[in-house]
Write an enzyme that holds these catalytic residues in place. Structure first.
Site, mmCIF file in Angstrom:
data_model
loop_
_atom_site.group_PDB
_atom_site.id
_atom_site.type_symbol
_atom_site.label_atom_id
_atom_site.label_comp_id
_atom_site.label_asym_id
_atom_site.label_seq_id
_atom_site.Cartn_x
_atom_site.Cartn_y
_atom_site.Cartn_z
ATOM 1 C CE LYS A 5 -4.419 1.366 0.658
ATOM 2 N NZ LYS A 5 -5.530 0.957 -0.181
ATOM 3 C CG ASP A 45 -7.243 4.515 -1.144
ATOM 4 O OD1 ASP A 45 -7.663 5.349 -0.322
ATOM 5 O OD2 ASP A 45 -7.181 3.313 -0.898
HETATM 6 N N1 LIG Z 1 -12.107 3.710 -3.422
HETATM 7 C C1 LIG Z 1 -12.016 2.441 -3.043
HETATM 8 O O1 LIG Z 1 -12.239 1.516 -3.824
HETATM 9 C C2 LIG Z 1 -11.688 2.106 -1.635
HETATM 10 C C3 LIG Z 1 -11.550 3.082 -0.675
HETATM 11 N N2 LIG Z 1 -11.316 2.728 0.617
HETATM 12 C C4 LIG Z 1 -11.197 3.737 1.653
HETATM 13 O O2 LIG Z 1 -12.402 4.487 1.710
HETATM 14 C C5 LIG Z 1 -12.124 5.841 2.144
HETATM 15 C C6 LIG Z 1 -12.682 6.821 1.116
HETATM 16 O O3 LIG Z 1 -12.054 6.592 -0.136
HETATM 17 P P1 LIG Z 1 -12.651 7.169 -1.497
HETATM 18 O O4 LIG Z 1 -14.106 7.353 -1.366
HETATM 19 O O5 LIG Z 1 -12.107 6.311 -2.574
HETATM 20 O O6 LIG Z 1 -11.910 8.583 -1.573
HETATM 21 P P2 LIG Z 1 -12.415 9.943 -2.266
HETATM 22 O O7 LIG Z 1 -11.192 10.751 -2.472
HETATM 23 O O8 LIG Z 1 -13.290 9.647 -3.418
HETATM 24 O O9 LIG Z 1 -13.332 10.604 -1.114
HETATM 25 C C7 LIG Z 1 -12.789 10.909 0.122
HETATM 26 C C8 LIG Z 1 -13.822 11.669 0.930
HETATM 27 O O10 LIG Z 1 -13.328 11.850 2.247
HETATM 28 C C9 LIG Z 1 -13.191 13.232 2.528
HETATM 29 N N3 LIG Z 1 -11.945 13.452 3.267
HETATM 30 C C10 LIG Z 1 -10.686 13.303 2.812
HETATM 31 N N4 LIG Z 1 -9.807 13.599 3.771
HETATM 32 C C11 LIG Z 1 -10.533 13.948 4.853
HETATM 33 C C12 LIG Z 1 -10.209 14.373 6.162
HETATM 34 N N5 LIG Z 1 -8.937 14.494 6.560
HETATM 35 N N6 LIG Z 1 -11.222 14.655 7.032
HETATM 36 C C13 LIG Z 1 -12.513 14.521 6.639
HETATM 37 N N7 LIG Z 1 -12.886 14.131 5.408
HETATM 38 C C14 LIG Z 1 -11.911 13.836 4.533
HETATM 39 C C15 LIG Z 1 -13.137 13.935 1.172
HETATM 40 O O11 LIG Z 1 -13.531 15.285 1.299
HETATM 41 P P3 LIG Z 1 -13.080 16.413 0.218
HETATM 42 O O12 LIG Z 1 -13.982 16.212 -0.948
HETATM 43 O O13 LIG Z 1 -13.292 17.694 0.935
HETATM 44 O O14 LIG Z 1 -11.649 16.143 -0.120
HETATM 45 C C16 LIG Z 1 -14.104 13.070 0.383
HETATM 46 O O15 LIG Z 1 -15.437 13.388 0.680
HETATM 47 C C17 LIG Z 1 -10.602 5.878 2.329
HETATM 48 O O16 LIG Z 1 -10.303 5.550 3.669
HETATM 49 C C18 LIG Z 1 -10.105 4.780 1.415
HETATM 50 O O17 LIG Z 1 -8.837 4.303 1.788
HETATM 51 C C19 LIG Z 1 -11.264 1.419 0.998
HETATM 52 C C20 LIG Z 1 -11.398 0.402 0.098
HETATM 53 C C21 LIG Z 1 -11.533 0.678 -1.310
HETATM 54 O O1 LIG Z 2 -8.809 -1.988 -5.564
HETATM 55 C C1 LIG Z 2 -7.800 -2.198 -4.898
HETATM 56 O O2 LIG Z 2 -6.920 -2.977 -5.268
HETATM 57 C C2 LIG Z 2 -7.571 -1.471 -3.597
HETATM 58 C C3 LIG Z 2 -8.776 -0.716 -3.149
HETATM 59 C C4 LIG Z 2 -8.446 0.043 -1.919
HETATM 60 O O3 LIG Z 2 -8.128 1.198 -1.992
HETATM 61 C C5 LIG Z 2 -8.444 -0.654 -0.632
HETATM 62 O O4 LIG Z 2 -8.922 -1.792 -0.539
HETATM 63 O O5 LIG Z 2 -7.959 -0.058 0.326
#
Ligand SMILES: NC(=O)C1=CN([C@@H]2O[C@H](COP(=O)(O)OP(=O)(O)OC[C@H]3O[C@@H](n4cnc5c(N)ncnc54)[C@H](OP(=O)(O)O)[C@@H]3O)[C@@H](O)[C@H]2O)C=CC1
Ligand SMILES: O=C(O)CCC(=O)C(=O)O
Length: 348
Positions: A5, A45
């Site tokens: 990661k 991510d």
């Molecule tokens: N995308 C994926 O497939 C996966 C994602 N994840 C996890 O899910 C979470 C969200 O990811 P994802 O939706 O892809 O990311 P995005 O960048 O699409 O969205 C992130 C969201 O979180 C907010 N945010 C970011 N930093 C902060 C902070 N410090 N405090 C409060 N809010 C914050 C952002 O606000 P703003 O718009 O203001 O920046 C935005 O609304 C993460 O923890 C990621 O690691 C886990 C598994 C898979």
């Molecule tokens: O799709 C992947 O390989 C990783 C997705 C991700 O950001 C996570 O599982 O934390």
């Protein structure tokens, strides 16, 4: 995929599209030496959408002079899988649906439940859309500047989720939404906070923004608000104090308590469909959205049952208490890796 990661401390906010594109290319000019379809396979991510994956994939191809499925979350026209954008949010809801069914002996579902979600990015948007489809009311979303709480019975609608999705592509903040004539009476905006202590009565909480976004104090507030299910869409969304609070309640209040699911299980739908994207790339095939979604549902069901049964085997809960999904997830993950290491002679 592959177990690594990583990320970058480059903040795309306030940068032009061209600056972001140039950063992605420069990043991949170095990263390409360390990744590969059978080594580590990065994916999007926080802050990394399909657009950035495209720029990095282009830079990888230019460096290597060959096409290979070295990144997931690719575009549909050049090797991506249908349902990968939706997978983490949908998978989270599928996992929680199994929790609700188990806890209620099959009598309840998302239907009629009030669901608090944090974040408004990829995971939060698709979790909200799937939960609404299943009959839930979404009471909150948030971003890095603050939280929106729905004031009406209807909650946050699919139309509003789509508007927010468009705003987030342009890296706009939710504040702009509540300033609009259409939404200012339908939403309350609370600046600088996460949703948990501001949503009133709630049945399900889905932290889906970032790490450490539920404190011990907020965990207590959620329990006081009647929350019965909490599952992390974000990676390490709950602080250790919050997890301890949920696990204590689970042990003490038994079936009447909140039930916590860790992200390593509940948000695994994203990486699982990345695995399906790799499988399609290897076969030079594209599956339909329905095929991928069915596989995702089956994976999330198996994931829930694995956590549940492993917990029952290794850390039996007291009479009437739910099994610990965090213990189940940790032990199931550890056992699989340990068994593989043993078989491959890494320890004896
Ligand atoms: N995308 C994926 O497939 C996966 C994602 N994840 C996890 O899910 C979470 C969200 O990811 P994802 O939706 O892809 O990311 P995005 O960048 O699409 O969205 C992130 C969201 O979180 C907010 N945010 C970011 N930093 C902060 C902070 N410090 N405090 C409060 N809010 C914050 C952002 O606000 P703003 O718009 O203001 O920046 C935005 O609304 C993460 O923890 C990621 O690691 C886990 C598994 C898979
Ligand atoms: O799709 C992947 O390989 C990783 C997705 C991700 O950001 C996570 O599982 O934390």
């Amino acid at each position: 995929m592959g177990g690594a990661k990583g990320g970058a401390d480059f903040d795309p906010k306030g940068k032009s599209d061209n600056e972001i594109r140039k950063f992605c290319s420069a990043f991949m000019r170095e990263l390409n030496k360390h990744i590969g379809p059978d080594t580590d396979v990065p994916a999007g991510d926080i802050g990394v959408s399909p657009r950035e994956i495209g720029w990095m994939f282009g830079a990888y191809r230019a460096e290597k002079n060959r096409w290979e499925g070295v990144l997931t979350g690719k575009g549909g026209n050049w090797g991506g899988s249908l349902i990968r954008p939706e997978a983490t949010g949908y998978g989270l809801v599928y996992y929680v649906q199994h929790m609700i069914e188990y806890a209620s002996g099959g009598k309840e579902s998302f239907k009629g439940k009030r669901v608090a979600i944090s974040g408004s990015g990829n995971v939060a948007q698709y979790a909200a859309l799937k939960a609404i489809e299943y009959g839930a009311t979404i009471v909150s979303l948030s971003d890095s500047k603050g939280t929106i709480v729905a004031t009406g019975e209807e909650g946050i609608t699919p139309e509003l989720v789509h508007i927010i999705a468009d705003m987030k592509v342009k890296r706009k903040q939710l504040t702009e939404l509540v300033e609009s004539a259409e939404y200012k009476n339908k939403l309350e905006y609370v600046e600088g906070v996460r949703p948990w202590a501001h949503v009133g009565k709630v049945d399900v909480a889905l932290p889906s923004a970032t790490q450490n976004e539920v404190s011990g104090e907020e965990a207590t507030k959620l329990i006081e608000a009647g929350c019965k299910f909490i599952a992390e869409g974000s990676n390490m969304g709950c602080t250790q104090e919050a997890i301890d609070t949920f696990e204590k309640a689970r042990k003490e209040k038994k079936n009447d308590s909140i039930w916590y699911a860790p992200g390593k299980a509940a948000n695994a739908g994203g990486v699982a469909v990345s695995g399906l994207e790799m499988a399609q790339n290897s076969q030079r095939l594209s599956w339909t959205a329905e095929e991928v979604d069915e596989k995702l549902k089956a994976i999330m069901e198996a994931c829930f049952k694995n956590c549940l049964e492993t917990a029952k085997t290794y850390v039996p809960a007291a009479e009437g208490a739910f099994p610990s999904l965090v213990a189940g997830a940790n032990i199931a993950g550890f056992s699989k890796v340990a068994a593989a290491m043993h078989d491959q002679g890494d320890w004896w």
